[in-house]
Design an enzyme around this catalytic site. Structure first.
Site, short mmCIF file in Angstrom:
data_model
loop_
_atom_site.label_atom_id
_atom_site.label_comp_id
_atom_site.label_asym_id
_atom_site.label_seq_id
_atom_site.Cartn_x
_atom_site.Cartn_y
_atom_site.Cartn_z
N GLY A 220 0.83 -1.21 0.00
CA GLY A 220 0.00 0.00 0.00
C GLY A 220 0.86 1.25 0.00
O GLY A 220 2.07 1.18 -0.24
N ASN A 221 0.25 2.39 0.22
CA ASN A 221 1.03 3.64 0.35
C ASN A 221 0.34 4.57 1.33
O ASN A 221 -0.73 4.26 1.85
CB ASN A 221 1.26 4.29 -1.03
N ARG A 222 0.95 5.72 1.57
CA ARG A 222 0.52 6.59 2.67
C ARG A 222 -0.61 7.55 2.31
O ARG A 222 -0.98 8.40 3.12
CB ARG A 222 1.73 7.40 3.17
N SER A 223 -1.17 7.44 1.13
CA SER A 223 -2.24 8.40 0.78
C SER A 223 -3.44 8.23 1.72
O SER A 223 -3.92 7.12 1.93
CB SER A 223 -2.68 8.17 -0.67
N ALA A 286 -3.28 7.75 -5.34
CA ALA A 286 -1.91 7.23 -5.45
C ALA A 286 -2.05 5.75 -5.78
O ALA A 286 -2.13 4.89 -4.89
CB ALA A 286 -1.17 7.44 -4.14
#
Ligand code: PMT
Length: 409
Positions: A220-223, A286
């Protein structure tokens, strides 16, 4: 009533401050600061006289927008023409309004930028006069005042007290706090949010995507989705029919928005295309660039010292939307960049054949992923516009302003 209650009506308002050429012009700097503290967006236009007292740069630094000084500045006109600026404003405040400026406004002159803006706007106008007390009391000025009042122009001040020339009397500019309170009192006079996206369908993507590795783990990512949700909310307020395709985030659905929740890049791709046709696509998500070729059916066991993941590219949703044969009116991408912002953003603009790309200045202390604030620059083929650090909700409103301008260009 508390201080913040008094200014509450100004949150999100678009105020055009026209600065006249008097010694009190320096107080207009404090006015900009207070208006921004109250949550208003402020753009500043100055007369030639005002520039003798205070520099445009000081207003630019405080307002976060280039200060407008001339009708004949082709670069500024290209970014936002003076008629667009007049239309942009919810309220206009002229401070200080000198005797000369009041006379020119009363006579409907349009011989410089400030008078042209005041003539071209349909927003309510308020003036804060400041001048020598004899000039104020002169029948010519009082006649002009009556004319302006008769046209619905609101007046705050002037106050009685010591004047710059060592004299005393009515002519002091109202204090910035008084002007802010007067504007807040009359915020309801202002037209409601312009419905300039009415009749248009806007699709917005927001948040991260999660690419499952196995039943317990994902990439995943931090968005957080805050930026995309703010953009969707702003477009809906302006009358658009908005579909928001949201990755896994914990945010409430903005009023009037149709929300489709997804998890992976593949699901986001499917949901975005299911929401088309549309007039505008804004890709603020993102999206993962890679996903496991085949997610493991069972939890991956710890079996060796290292683990290589077999990843494949995800579909580029934004590029595919831009390549639609059934052309949208505007396709807008986002990009998170730390350096060479203009170069990298313009490359993406071209490679993905977008109408506009909005580059976040990530890596700054207060912005980018997760934060409530951001700073960004939008690039399109013939131009660019920078948005100074501000709450994402405010930036979303400013971005929608720009999108409306580009749609009308
Ligand atoms: O969500 P927040 O915490 O508020 O943070 C906001 C944000 C930083 C996530 C947002 O403002 C932002 O910049 N989003 C884009 C992030 C990014 O870097 O995207 P990118 O450079 O990987 O992709 C560029 C563009 O292509 C984006 O519009 C993206 O949505 C799109 N893309 C990318 C890959 C892919 N497979 N499909 C896509 O559509």
């Amino acid at each position: 009533m508390t201080g913040s209650d008094k200014t509450q009506g100004l949150a999100g308002r678009r105020l055009l401050l026209c600065v006249g050429g008097g010694i009190a012009a320096y107080k207009a700097l404090e006015l900009v600061r207070r208006l921004r503290d109250a949550g208003a967006q402020v753009q500043v236009a100055m007369t030639a006289g005002a520039q003798q007292f205070v520099t445009p740069l000081s207003f630019q630094a405080l307002s976060g927008h280039p200060t407008r000084t001339s009708l004949w500045d082709s670069a500024a006109e290209q970014a936002m023409g003076h008629i667009e600026l007049a239309r942009w404003a919810d309220q206009v405040i002229v401070a200080p309004a000198t005797a000369d400026l009041m006379a020119r406004l009363a006579h409907g002159l349009a011989d410089d930028l400030v008078t042209t803006l005041c003539l071209a706007t349909t927003a309510p106008v308020m003036i804060a006069p400041a001048m020598n007390h004899r000039m104020w009391e002169h029948p010519a000025t009082q006649g002009n005042l009556a004319t302006l009042r008769g046209r619905g122009v609101r007046v705050v001040g002037p106050n009685d007290g010591p004047l710059a020339e060592g004299e005393s009397g009515p002519g002091r500019l109202a204090e910035p706090g008084e002007i802010v309170a007067a504007l807040a009192n009359h915020a309801d006079d202002a037209p409601s949010v312009p419905q300039d996206l009415a009749g248009l369908k806007v699709v917005v993507s927001a948040g991260p995507t999660y690419e499952d590795l196995d039943p317990v783990r994902y990439l995943g990512n931090r968005s957080s989705g805050k930026m995309g949700f703010a953009v969707a909310a702003s477009a809906a307020k302006r009358g658009a029919a908005v579909t928001l395709v949201a990755g896994p985030v914990h945010l409430p659905t903005p009023a009037g928005v149709t929300r489709v929740d997804v998890r992976s890049a593949a699901q986001m791709h499917q949901a975005v295309f299911a929401a088309l046709p549309a007039d505008v696509y804004i890709g603020a998500a993102a999206v993962a660039d890679y996903t496991p070729r085949v997610p493991a059916a069972d939890k991956i066991k710890k079996s060796s010292e290292s683990l290589a993941l077999d990843l494949v590219r995800t579909p580029d949703i934004l590029a595919e939307v831009a390549a639609q044969t059934q052309a949208l009116k505007l396709v807008v991408g986002f990009a998170a960049e730390t350096n060479n912002v203009a170069e990298y953003a313009r490359k993406k603009l071209e490679a993905k054949r977008l109408d506009m790309i909005v580059a976040n200045r990530v890596g700054i202390a207060d912005g980018g992923f997760e934060s409530d604030r951001n700073a960004m620059t939008a690039y399109w083929k013939e131009g660019e516009r920078s948005f100074a650090s501000a709450p994402k909700t405010q930036l979303a409103d400013e971005l929608i302003d720009l999108i409306v301008e580009r749609l009308n260009a």
